[in-house]
Scaffold this motif. Structure first.
Motif, short mmCIF file in Angstrom:
data_model
loop_
_atom_site.label_atom_id
_atom_site.label_comp_id
_atom_site.label_asym_id
_atom_site.label_seq_id
_atom_site.Cartn_x
_atom_site.Cartn_y
_atom_site.Cartn_z
N LYS A 1 -9.01 13.36 11.89
CA LYS A 1 -10.04 12.77 12.75
C LYS A 1 -11.43 13.26 12.40
CE LYS A 1 -9.43 16.25 16.39
NZ LYS A 1 -9.10 16.48 17.84
N THR B 1 0.85 -1.19 0.00
CA THR B 1 0.00 0.00 0.00
C THR B 1 0.89 1.24 0.00
OG1 THR B 1 -0.08 0.04 2.42
CG2 THR B 1 -1.85 -1.14 1.27
N TYR C 1 -8.68 8.59 8.08
CA TYR C 1 -8.82 8.94 9.49
C TYR C 1 -7.53 8.78 10.27
CZ TYR C 1 -13.83 9.46 8.87
OH TYR C 1 -15.07 9.90 8.46
N TRP C 2 -6.53 8.14 9.67
CA TRP C 2 -5.22 8.11 10.31
C TRP C 2 -4.64 9.52 10.37
CZ3 TRP C 2 -3.27 4.25 13.01
CH2 TRP C 2 -3.72 2.94 12.76
N HIS C 3 -5.01 10.34 9.41
CA HIS C 3 -4.47 11.70 9.33
C HIS C 3 -5.47 12.76 9.80
CE1 HIS C 3 -1.03 10.22 7.12
NE2 HIS C 3 -1.82 9.64 6.22
N GLN D 1 0.25 10.91 2.39
CA GLN D 1 0.75 12.08 3.10
C GLN D 1 -0.39 13.08 3.26
OE1 GLN D 1 3.78 12.27 4.45
NE2 GLN D 1 4.17 10.21 3.66
N PRO E 1 -11.61 4.82 5.71
CA PRO E 1 -10.94 4.76 7.02
C PRO E 1 -9.45 5.08 6.98
CG PRO E 1 -12.45 2.92 6.78
CD PRO E 1 -12.38 3.60 5.44
N ALA E 2 -8.82 4.91 5.81
CA ALA E 2 -7.40 5.22 5.71
C ALA E 2 -7.13 6.70 5.95
CB ALA E 2 -6.88 4.82 4.33
N ARG F 1 1.70 4.84 1.33
CA ARG F 1 1.43 5.63 2.52
C ARG F 1 0.99 7.02 2.10
NH1 ARG F 1 2.33 5.64 7.87
NH2 ARG F 1 2.78 7.62 8.89
#
Length: 219
Positions: A51, A6, A47-49, A10, A44-45, A8
């Motif tokens: 909220k 995958t 939401y890592w960055h 930014q 959902p990916a 990542r």
């Protein structure tokens, strides 16, 4: 077992994608789901960055700011007067906000995610302090001009359904017909909803004149 590779994400990449979609959909139509589809990832990916949507708007505003200051036309020369500096900075701000549909709404109330803006803020306040302003008056002067520009562009963009497409109710002739019983209000539409460039410039110069009359040394 084969592990799927995958990419990542930014935060800046997500924000740049969001800004592209902003011009197509407007702020109301901009969702994390739509951005995820554009980036070919699951929502959902993101939401890592981010909220929530405001966190995304903060990053979008940060990218917008970096684009603005990267434009040489938006940066005043170092040897200009404090009056010309305020004019140049706010002209550049307006131009940057107008690059994006609902750009002023994105920018309004956003918290920059980096400290890039601090150097420019230091330079702007320093120029005013060097001209004899107190720090308090320098802050009041610069933020008053900033808020005028932000509010002006918010109203300017608010009259459009999409760039170049006037919202229903803001056509000058139709408005005048609707307000025929109020002749001054009807005639005012031609002043309020046209010729934004010259009106912005005139209003900004009024702000600068007010700053000079109120805060400048010897006022």
């Amino acid at each position: 077992m084969v592990t799927k590779k995958t990419t990542r994400l930014q935060p800046e990449t997500v924000a740049e994608t969001a800004l592209r979609l902003l011009n197509e959909r407007g702020l109301e139509g901009l969702t994390l789901r739509a951005i995820a589809q554009e980036l070919h990832v699951q929502a959902p990916a993101l939401y890592w960055h981010f909220k929530n949507k405001q966190a995304l708007l903060d990053e979008m505003a940060t990218v917008m700011y970096r684009q603005m200051v990267a434009d040489p036309a938006a940066r005043p020369p170092g040897d200009v007067s404090w009056q010309e500096r305020i004019l140049a900075v706010n002209r550049g701000l307006r131009a940057g906000l107008l690059r994006y549909r609902d750009g002023a709404k994105v920018y309004s109330g956003a918290r920059f995610t980096g400290t890039d803006h601090a150097a420019d803020m230091e330079e702007q306040l320093g120029a005013l302090v060097d001209a004899g302003f107190s720090l308090r008056d320098a802050v009041r002067a610069s933020t008053t001009a900033y808020m005028y520009t932000l509010g002006f562009v918010t109203e300017e963009q608010g009259t459009e359904e999409a760039p170049g497409q006037t919202r229903e109710g803001f056509d000058v002739d139709q408005r005048a017909e609707r307000l025929a019983d109020f002749p001054l209000a009807a005639a005012a539409g031609a002043e309020i909803f046209t010729d934004y460039d010259s009106r912005f410039e005139e209003g900004l110069r009024l702000i600068v004149a007010g700053i000079q009359a109120t805060y400048a040394p010897g006022a």
